[in-house]
Design a protein around this motif. Structure first.
Motif, PDB file in Angstrom:
ATOM      1  N   LEU A 182       0.824  -1.209   0.000  1.00 18.72           N
ATOM      2  CA  LEU A 182       0.000   0.000   0.000  1.00 18.72           C
ATOM      3  C   LEU A 182       0.857   1.256   0.000  1.00 18.72           C
ATOM      4  O   LEU A 182       0.608   2.200  -0.769  1.00 18.72           O
ATOM      5  N   VAL A 183       1.883   1.285   0.831  1.00 17.82           N
ATOM      6  CA  VAL A 183       2.752   2.458   0.915  1.00 17.82           C
ATOM      7  C   VAL A 183       3.537   2.645  -0.387  1.00 17.82           C
ATOM      8  O   VAL A 183       3.658   3.765  -0.901  1.00 17.82           O
ATOM      9  N   SER A 184       4.069   1.552  -0.931  1.00 20.33           N
ATOM     10  CA  SER A 184       4.832   1.666  -2.174  1.00 20.33           C
ATOM     11  C   SER A 184       3.934   2.080  -3.324  1.00 20.33           C
ATOM     12  O   SER A 184       4.351   2.828  -4.206  1.00 20.33           O
ATOM     13  N   TRP A 243       4.906   5.270  -5.480  1.00 19.12           N
ATOM     14  CA  TRP A 243       5.139   5.102  -6.919  1.00 19.12           C
ATOM     15  C   TRP A 243       4.106   5.849  -7.751  1.00 19.12           C
ATOM     16  O   TRP A 243       4.414   6.329  -8.850  1.00 19.12           O
ATOM     17  N   SER A 244       2.881   5.964  -7.274  1.00 13.06           N
ATOM     18  CA  SER A 244       1.856   6.700  -8.012  1.00 13.06           C
ATOM     19  C   SER A 244       2.249   8.162  -8.168  1.00 13.06           C
ATOM     20  O   SER A 244       2.099   8.753  -9.239  1.00 13.06           O
ATOM     21  N   ILE A 245       2.746   8.750  -7.081  1.00  9.04           N
ATOM     22  CA  ILE A 245       3.149  10.156  -7.133  1.00  9.04           C
ATOM     23  C   ILE A 245       4.371  10.347  -8.022  1.00  9.04           C
ATOM     24  O   ILE A 245       4.396  11.204  -8.908  1.00  9.04           O
ATOM     25  N   PHE A 280       4.810   3.606   8.411  1.00  7.75           N
ATOM     26  CA  PHE A 280       5.409   3.368   7.102  1.00  7.75           C
ATOM     27  C   PHE A 280       5.176   4.547   6.157  1.00  7.75           C
ATOM     28  O   PHE A 280       5.978   4.811   5.252  1.00  7.75           O
ATOM     29  N   MET A 281       4.048   5.261   6.347  1.00  4.58           N
ATOM     30  CA  MET A 281       3.729   6.374   5.449  1.00  4.58           C
ATOM     31  C   MET A 281       4.723   7.517   5.556  1.00  4.58           C
ATOM     32  O   MET A 281       4.786   8.382   4.672  1.00  4.58           O
TER      33      MET A 281
END
Length: 496
Positions: free
Chosen positions: A64-66, A70-72, A135-136
């Motif tokens: 979820l964090v990756s 990666w989306s940004i 993690f965020m």
């Protein structure tokens, strides 16, 4: 500058572009490829220390964090490389993109801090909430670091880009294993990842320092004209990247099943490592060629890039044939249910590599809108198939949906390039690759090896792949000579 270029023979310019791309790709690929040994060693350690259930929770948090990070970054990576490659003064572009990444990264971390509880509850794992919140914190660090990576590639500083990446993978393995071994469990893995991301940022800032707070004046309309469609494409691909894992969990999968599926996903990263190294450099090189009006050279390079993906198919066949032995060696008998999943996902990863390369070519050719039009349907199509297939076939159903949708999207982007530039990957190369893939799959499946001897089996059969392609006439004399020249140049750069 134009006079100097015009005095250089055409063949010399073409050879220089190809040679620099190949040499840079080797350096960055070797750096990114450190993810494989370091990641596998880390995963092998964590699976044994945490077990399937806790490791499944860690993979859910990581995925979820990756995905958010990666989306940004994927939204602006190609835009940044293209604009910096075209600009006389790169700093205004770099500063603008850096500020955008910092704002988006911090915003994502803050928003997710408040929605971590409902997200964890929706996944059926309330314990996940605090892991996600901690993690965020890596997201803004990762976003800022990736801008520096893109700037280095856009400026042609491939070696520096490779050093920064290599530093992160090595430190991440060391810190994660040390902290988990010290008894910190999942928290140790999260802290190790955070500190390794910070270290990579410091290394990047050592090589290039775009101003962070300085105001810059650039043509925002043109920048957003590329960034928006590429951002939408990035969101689509990132959603799709881990969609099968989350759909499996949402449709009733257990944490252990998520652990098996996530293990297979992580093991099928090799084609992704190749594209992670190759695609930014390809985009940078194509942008420079098109700026210099070298359309034929750009078309030839693009066709060879697609052909290169086809030559990954035999290696995927080898990995699929030895899947059970690989899983058993790296993760123990407990994770053997991941083997058939991996056998499917490794081929899906090759299809995704083709999508990455073809969309990079479309971006260099100033067709960013085409990329979202071609990749956007992947997520809704996959969701529809997942809702139908996963309840019937479980983890294997999720993998089948992934490879089906990936292959359809890869074909769509290939035909789009044919429509644009009238180029098409070699069908002869495809046929040779499929033939060799079938042979090595059969050999790997029949030839059983105990424990660590599977490494030698993979090396031997892996060497047979290029030999088989050579015997079938896949490589021309010119290509063989070029490879020798590139390797000599690369070795000479390593040895003082």
């Amino acid at each position: 500058m134009d006079r100097n270029l015009s005095s250089v023979p055409e063949s010399a310019k073409n050879s220089s572009s190809s040679g620099r791309l190949a040499s840079g790709t080797i350096q960055v690929f070797l750096a990114e490829a450190l993810l494989l040994p370091t990641g596998l060693l880390t995963a092998a350690f964590l699976t044994r220390q945490l077990g399937p259930e806790s490791y499944g929770l860690f993979l859910l948090a990581t995925s979820l964090v990756s995905w958010i990070g990666w989306s940004i970054t994927s939204a602006f990576t190609r835009t940044t490389i293209k604009f910096i490659g075209e600009a006389e003064d790169w700093q205004p572009v770099a500063t603008t993109v850096l500020q955008l990444h910092l704002f988006l990264g911090v915003s994502a971390a803050v928003i997710f801090w408040f929605v971590a509880d409902p997200v964890a509850n929706a996944l059926g794992e309330p314990r996940l909430n605090n892991y996600l919140r901690s993690f965020m914190l890596e997201v803004p660090i990762f976003c800022v670091t990736y801008v520096h990576r893109s700037v280095l590639v856009g400026l042609g500083k491939f070696s520096e880009r490779a050093i920064a990446t290599a530093t992160r993978w090595i430190t991440k393995m060391i810190l994660t294993i040390a902290l988990v071994a010290a008894g910190l469990s999942i928290w140790g893995a999260i802290i190790g990842s955070l500190f390794s991301a910070l270290i990579e940022l410091f290394v990047c800032r050592f090589y290039v320092r775009p101003p962070v707070w300085k105001r810059s004046q650039i043509q925002m309309q043109k920048l957003w004209g590329y960034a928006v469609p590429l951002f939408l494409m990035a969101i689509s691909l990132r959603l799709y990247d881990k969609l099968d894992l989350f759909m499996l969990k949402l449709l009733g999968g257990t944490a252990a099943q998520a652990g098996y599926y996530g293990t297979a996903q992580n093991l099928s990263v090799i084609p992704g490592i190749f594209t992670l190294a190759f695609v930014p450099l390809l985009l940078s090189t194509l942008t420079r060629l098109l700026r210099e009006q070298e359309l034929k050279k750009a078309q030839e390079m693009s066709k060879n890039a697609m052909r290169l993906v086809l030559l990954l198919i035999p290696f995927a066949g080898l990995a699929a044939g030895a899947s059970s032995e690989i899983i058993k060696l790296l993760f123990s008998d407990t994770f053997l249910p991941a083997a058939p999943i991996f056998s499917i996902l490794i081929f899906a990863a090759v299809a995704m590599a083709m999508i990455s390369i073809t969309t990079a070519i479309l971006t260099a050719a100033s067709r960013p809108n085409w990329t979202i039009a071609l990749t956007g349907p992947m997520v809704p199509l996959a969701i529809a198939f997942d809702l139908w297939i996963i309840p019937k076939f479980g983890t294997l159903g999720a993998a089948i949906v992934t490879i089906t949708v990936s292959s359809l999207a890869a074909l769509a982007t290939i035909f789009a390039l044919y429509h644009l530039w009238k180029i098409f990957p070699s069908l002869l190369s495809l046929g040779r690759s499929l033939l060799i893939a079938g042979l090595v799959y059969g050999l790997a499946n029949i030839w059983e090896t105990p424990n660590w001897l599977v490494i030698f089996k993979l090396l031997i059969l892996g060497l047979l792949i290029p030999l088989g392609l050579l015997i079938l006439g896949e490589f021309s004399d010119r290509e063989i000579a070029s490879v020798r020249s590139i390797l000599k140049r690369f070795v000479s750069n390593l040895v003082p």
